[in-house]
Write an enzyme that holds these catalytic residues in place. Structure first.
Site, PDB file in Angstrom:
ATOM      1  N   ARG A  54       0.797  -1.220   0.000  1.00 27.84           N
ATOM      2  CA  ARG A  54       0.000   0.000   0.000  1.00 27.84           C
ATOM      3  C   ARG A  54       0.835   1.278   0.000  1.00 27.84           C
ATOM      4  O   ARG A  54       0.632   2.185  -0.814  1.00 27.84           O
ATOM      5  CB  ARG A  54      -0.928   0.046   1.221  1.00 27.84           C
ATOM      6  CG  ARG A  54      -2.158  -0.796   1.112  1.00 27.84           C
ATOM      7  CD  ARG A  54      -2.556  -1.332   2.484  1.00 27.84           C
ATOM      8  NE  ARG A  54      -1.666  -2.413   2.787  1.00 27.84           N
ATOM      9  CZ  ARG A  54      -1.931  -3.683   2.485  1.00 27.84           C
ATOM     10  NH1 ARG A  54      -3.081  -3.996   1.986  1.00 27.84           N
ATOM     11  NH2 ARG A  54      -1.049  -4.630   2.711  1.00 27.84           N
ATOM     12  N   THR A  55       1.768   1.365   0.951  1.00 29.05           N
ATOM     13  CA  THR A  55       2.486   2.631   1.150  1.00 29.05           C
ATOM     14  C   THR A  55       3.359   2.954  -0.064  1.00 29.05           C
ATOM     15  O   THR A  55       3.338   4.079  -0.576  1.00 29.05           O
ATOM     16  CB  THR A  55       3.345   2.546   2.428  1.00 29.05           C
ATOM     17  OG1 THR A  55       2.534   2.038   3.478  1.00 29.05           O
ATOM     18  CG2 THR A  55       3.907   3.898   2.813  1.00 29.05           C
ATOM     19  N   LYS A  82      25.177  -6.107  -0.373  1.00 27.69           N
ATOM     20  CA  LYS A  82      26.644  -6.249  -0.325  1.00 27.69           C
ATOM     21  C   LYS A  82      27.202  -5.522   0.887  1.00 27.69           C
ATOM     22  O   LYS A  82      28.413  -5.350   1.019  1.00 27.69           O
ATOM     23  CB  LYS A  82      27.260  -5.663  -1.593  1.00 27.69           C
ATOM     24  CG  LYS A  82      26.836  -6.331  -2.871  1.00 27.69           C
ATOM     25  CD  LYS A  82      27.424  -5.587  -4.076  1.00 27.69           C
ATOM     26  CE  LYS A  82      26.670  -5.925  -5.343  1.00 27.69           C
ATOM     27  NZ  LYS A  82      26.857  -4.908  -6.376  1.00 27.69           N
ATOM     28  N   ARG A 104      11.180   3.640   4.140  1.00 28.80           N
ATOM     29  CA  ARG A 104      10.696   2.625   5.091  1.00 28.80           C
ATOM     30  C   ARG A 104      11.897   1.778   5.484  1.00 28.80           C
ATOM     31  O   ARG A 104      12.646   1.312   4.622  1.00 28.80           O
ATOM     32  CB  ARG A 104       9.610   1.745   4.476  1.00 28.80           C
ATOM     33  CG  ARG A 104       9.302   0.556   5.392  1.00 28.80           C
ATOM     34  CD  ARG A 104       8.071  -0.193   4.976  1.00 28.80           C
ATOM     35  NE  ARG A 104       6.868   0.577   5.229  1.00 28.80           N
ATOM     36  CZ  ARG A 104       5.644   0.059   5.141  1.00 28.80           C
ATOM     37  NH1 ARG A 104       5.463  -1.204   4.805  1.00 28.80           N
ATOM     38  NH2 ARG A 104       4.579   0.808   5.377  1.00 28.80           N
ATOM     39  N   HIS A 134       4.543   5.607  11.767  1.00 25.69           N
ATOM     40  CA  HIS A 134       4.096   5.512  10.366  1.00 25.69           C
ATOM     41  C   HIS A 134       3.148   6.702  10.161  1.00 25.69           C
ATOM     42  O   HIS A 134       1.930   6.545  10.085  1.00 25.69           O
ATOM     43  CB  HIS A 134       3.388   4.166  10.169  1.00 25.69           C
ATOM     44  CG  HIS A 134       3.120   3.790   8.742  1.00 25.69           C
ATOM     45  ND1 HIS A 134       3.315   4.650   7.679  1.00 25.69           N
ATOM     46  CD2 HIS A 134       2.673   2.628   8.194  1.00 25.69           C
ATOM     47  CE1 HIS A 134       2.983   4.040   6.564  1.00 25.69           C
ATOM     48  NE2 HIS A 134       2.596   2.810   6.843  1.00 25.69           N
TER      49      HIS A 134
HETATM   50  N1   CP Z   1      -0.459  -0.154   5.997  1.00 29.80           N
HETATM   51  C1   CP Z   1       0.735  -0.375   5.407  1.00 29.80           C
HETATM   52  O1   CP Z   1       1.746   0.282   5.736  1.00 29.80           O
HETATM   53  O2   CP Z   1       0.717  -1.311   4.424  1.00 29.80           O
HETATM   54  P1   CP Z   1       1.980  -1.766   3.572  1.00 29.80           P
HETATM   55  O3   CP Z   1       2.915  -2.479   4.493  1.00 29.80           O
HETATM   56  O4   CP Z   1       1.425  -2.660   2.488  1.00 29.80           O
HETATM   57  O5   CP Z   1       2.625  -0.526   3.013  1.00 29.80           O
END
Ligand code: CP
Length: 320
Positions: A54-55, A82, A104, A134
């Site tokens: 999603r993100t 590496k 992320r 998040h």
């Molecule tokens: N909600 C969320 O962060 O989903 P993803 O891990 O798919 O990005």
């Protein structure tokens, strides 16, 4: 807004500005215009050291709808395997002219490190760091709640949100708690004692060990994913036991208030924290959360890279 690292960095007014901008962008996107020239010539790098559906995709869609160039970087298959460090990866991206990095990372604080060490000159947006935060998930959740329960206006005062399940490992819960409280909502965490973090008393939220006690009073029932990949210990006897106490089922949903909604950040463990019937029910806004994620991430990119608020730009007569 220079970066978006934590919800704690946003004032209440700044958070509402993001929601208002996202609402305006969503409204405009419903018309014939699907792409805006705002970020033409700017480059957004999606730097993902952890898996995401999603993100990552919604940041890519958001950047493209604002006409930015997008580079997707996944740690798997890169020189990270590496042994290349976060610093050298960042310096490499900087040399390639990244204006913004959406990161992320499995380590809490990775986004802060990137921004504070100034390895990147551009904007840093936290797309999830370890069990820390998040922020864009919390913003899209608040946006979704506001659309359903507050007619898309103002803050979230008067709304009671129950966040259910694996609070301990959840960066979504941490960002949501900060933002929901900032916006005036009442928050109750509902979980077995083993999945409630130590020190929660300082967070200014209520805690309950019983979903059945709480469900009748909630406006928002937010189920969290049980994060098995972060669990090195036994936090509940069996999955069946967990589902019996904390799973959102059709039976439990009968206790909900007429207008209350069901949320989940995804990905879901269907049959564990939420039943398939609950996830697919009329009250579920889970798919809508994903759609709203694009508008909210457009707003975040717009406000961090665009340099002006939507209202300022609209009133100056400049078109998006
Ligand atoms: N909600 C969320 O962060 O989903 P993803 O891990 O798919 O990005």
């Amino acid at each position: 807004m220079k970066h978006l690292l934590s919800i704690a960095d946003l004032s209440r007014d700044e958070a509402i500005e993001v929601l208002d901008t996202a609402a305006e962008l969503a409204r405009l996107s419903e018309g014939t215009v699907k792409k805006f020239p705002t970020l033409r010539g700017r480059t957004v790098v999606n730097l993902f050291f952890e898996d995401s559906t999603r993100t990552r995709i919604s940041f890519e869609a958001a950047a493209k709808r604002l006409s930015a160039d997008v580079i997707n970087f996944a740690a798997k298959g890169s020189s990270v395997s590496k042994g290349e460090s976060l610093k050298d990866t960042a310096l490499t991206l900087q040399a390639m002219g990244a204006d913004a990095v959406v990161i992320r990372h499995g380590a809490s604080g990775a986004a802060h490190q990137l921004a504070k060490q100034e390895w990147m000159k551009g904007v840093v947006i936290n797309a999830g760091d370890g069990t820390h935060e998040h922020p864009t998930q919390a913003l899209l959740d608040a946006f979704t709640i506001r659309r359903h329960l507050k007619e898309n206006q103002g803050d979230l005062s008067g709304v009671k949100v129950g966040i259910i399940g694996d609070i301990l490992h959840s960066r979504v819960a941490r960002s949501n708690i900060l933002l929901l409280k900032k916006l005036g909502a009442e928050v109750v965490l509902i979980a077995p004692p083993t999945l409630i973090p130590v020190g929660v008393a300082k967070w200014g939220v209520d805690v309950s060990y019983s979903l059945d006690d709480q469900i009748k009073s909630l406006d928002v029932v937010m189920a969290l994913r049980v994060q098995k990949e972060r669990m090195n210990d036994l936090y509940f006897p069996t999955e069946r036991e967990y589902a019996r106490g904390y799973g959102l089922t059709s039976e439990r949903m009968k206790q909900m208030k007429t207008k209350s909604i069901v949320m989940h950040p995804g990905p879901m463990n269907r049959g564990l924290e939420i039943s398939a019937e609950s996830a697919d029910s009329q009250r579920s806004v889970i798919v809508e959360q994903v759609a709203n994620g694009v508008s909210v991430r457009m707003a975040v990119l717009y406000l961090t890279l665009g340099g002006a608020t939507f209202k300022e730009l609209a009133s100056s007569g400049e078109s998006l």
